[in-house]
Design a protein around this motif. Sequence first.
Motif, PDB file in Angstrom:
ATOM      1  N   GLN A  79     -15.618  -7.409  42.951  1.00  0.00           N
ATOM      2  CA  GLN A  79     -14.249  -7.628  43.666  1.00  0.00           C
ATOM      3  C   GLN A  79     -14.284  -6.807  44.858  1.00  0.00           C
ATOM      4  O   GLN A  79     -13.735  -7.319  45.725  1.00  0.00           O
ATOM      5  N   ARG A 232      -6.338  -8.151  26.355  1.00  0.00           N
ATOM      6  CA  ARG A 232      -6.491  -7.281  27.769  1.00  0.00           C
ATOM      7  C   ARG A 232      -7.738  -7.650  28.461  1.00  0.00           C
ATOM      8  O   ARG A 232      -7.699  -7.789  29.561  1.00  0.00           O
ATOM      9  N   LYS A 235      -7.549 -11.160  30.140  1.00  0.00           N
ATOM     10  CA  LYS A 235      -6.550 -10.870  31.180  1.00  0.00           C
ATOM     11  C   LYS A 235      -7.576 -10.349  32.374  1.00  0.00           C
ATOM     12  O   LYS A 235      -7.355 -11.005  33.570  1.00  0.00           O
ATOM     13  N   LYS A 236      -8.713  -9.466  32.128  1.00  0.00           N
ATOM     14  CA  LYS A 236      -9.218  -8.880  33.083  1.00  0.00           C
ATOM     15  C   LYS A 236     -10.319 -10.324  33.578  1.00  0.00           C
ATOM     16  O   LYS A 236     -10.594 -10.439  34.675  1.00  0.00           O
ATOM     17  N   ASN A 238      -9.484 -13.482  33.442  1.00  0.00           N
ATOM     18  CA  ASN A 238      -8.596 -14.231  34.537  1.00  0.00           C
ATOM     19  C   ASN A 238      -8.333 -13.786  35.754  1.00  0.00           C
ATOM     20  O   ASN A 238      -8.329 -14.473  36.562  1.00  0.00           O
ATOM     21  N   ASP A 239      -8.287 -12.479  35.705  1.00  0.00           N
ATOM     22  CA  ASP A 239      -8.154 -11.914  37.128  1.00  0.00           C
ATOM     23  C   ASP A 239      -9.642 -12.030  38.021  1.00  0.00           C
ATOM     24  O   ASP A 239      -9.547 -12.334  39.162  1.00  0.00           O
ATOM     25  N   LEU A 240     -10.721 -11.934  37.335  1.00  0.00           N
ATOM     26  CA  LEU A 240     -12.015 -12.390  38.124  1.00  0.00           C
ATOM     27  C   LEU A 240     -11.973 -13.927  38.322  1.00  0.00           C
ATOM     28  O   LEU A 240     -12.480 -14.338  39.370  1.00  0.00           O
ATOM     29  N   LEU A 242      -9.597 -15.590  39.432  1.00  0.00           N
ATOM     30  CA  LEU A 242      -8.783 -15.727  40.543  1.00  0.00           C
ATOM     31  C   LEU A 242      -9.482 -15.340  41.942  1.00  0.00           C
ATOM     32  O   LEU A 242      -9.601 -15.815  43.085  1.00  0.00           O
ATOM     33  N   THR A 243     -10.232 -14.376  41.690  1.00  0.00           N
ATOM     34  CA  THR A 243     -11.068 -13.610  42.760  1.00  0.00           C
ATOM     35  C   THR A 243     -12.235 -14.539  42.985  1.00  0.00           C
ATOM     36  O   THR A 243     -12.552 -14.978  44.349  1.00  0.00           O
TER      37      THR A 243
END
Length: 308
Positions: A79, A232, A235-236, A238-240, A242-243
């Motif tokens: 990221q 948790r 969720k991490k 899911n954040d990846l 998006l990136t």
Amino acid sequence: PMLSLNLEIPDPVAPETAEPVKSVQEPIEAAPVVEEEKEPVRLDKSQLTEAEKAAIEEFIGKVDVTNPDHVLMFGADAQKQLGEFADSALEAVRGQDTGEVGKMLEDLVVELKDFEKDAEEPTGFFKIFSSAKKRIERMKASYNKVSVNVDAIQTSLEGHQVQLLKDVAMFDRMYDKNAAYFRQLTLYIIAGQEKLDRVRKGELAELHAKAAASGDAMDAQAANDLAAQCDRFEKKLNDLMLTRHVALQTAPQIRLLQNNDSLLVERIQSTIANTLPLWKNQMVLALGLHNSQQALKAQQAVTDMTNE
């Protein structure tokens, strides 16, 4: 400690295609809305190489979803690299000035059209007093005036052409970098999803079974704690995702900028190789035709004198 998944990154994975939406031909009665838990998006693992699969398997063994540091730093290096890449790409685009090239091409058209106006033959009453010699002198004077500006514009266009060719090559390198980051994020997500599945189907399922069998509140709390840690970690991931989507969107944008620069290079090349030589050749033909006419008139005069 930051966990890093180091691999030689090949070409990016092809983006997943969504299933086509089926059209409804006949109206149907509204059904009661039932909220269903959405399945997480699963990335395709079929295109992974054997080396990548082995590296992912080794990496999964090092990931600990119960360790907050592991969850926080999971994929953080990829990221960060993508963020730094976005900054460098923005700086490269800000340094471009393709609008100046367009302005030069417009100025060139104006100069050539002004030459045509200056070299036009007078009409009406003034045509009577305009001799061929005066017309050719007027055309030469107009050419001398315009050619200075045309040559200056051509020199500037050639300089911009060189810079644009460098930019096209730069966008190629940027595209390859973005593809590498996309691939790296894909591998992180696949590894994370596989690890999460194993924890939920293995350790978490065992804790739930143990809590159900013993009825002990501490066993139930241990199961709840691990479930929360899995959430948790999800969720991490899911954040990846998006990136990764940002990297996916960046690829066609880079190609768009590269194609625009390539188009400008082609326009400049066509102007230098075709438009300006054609214009100069017309000048040569016009002047040559005038000289031929003068020679024919002299020859006709000699012939007339001979006949007399």
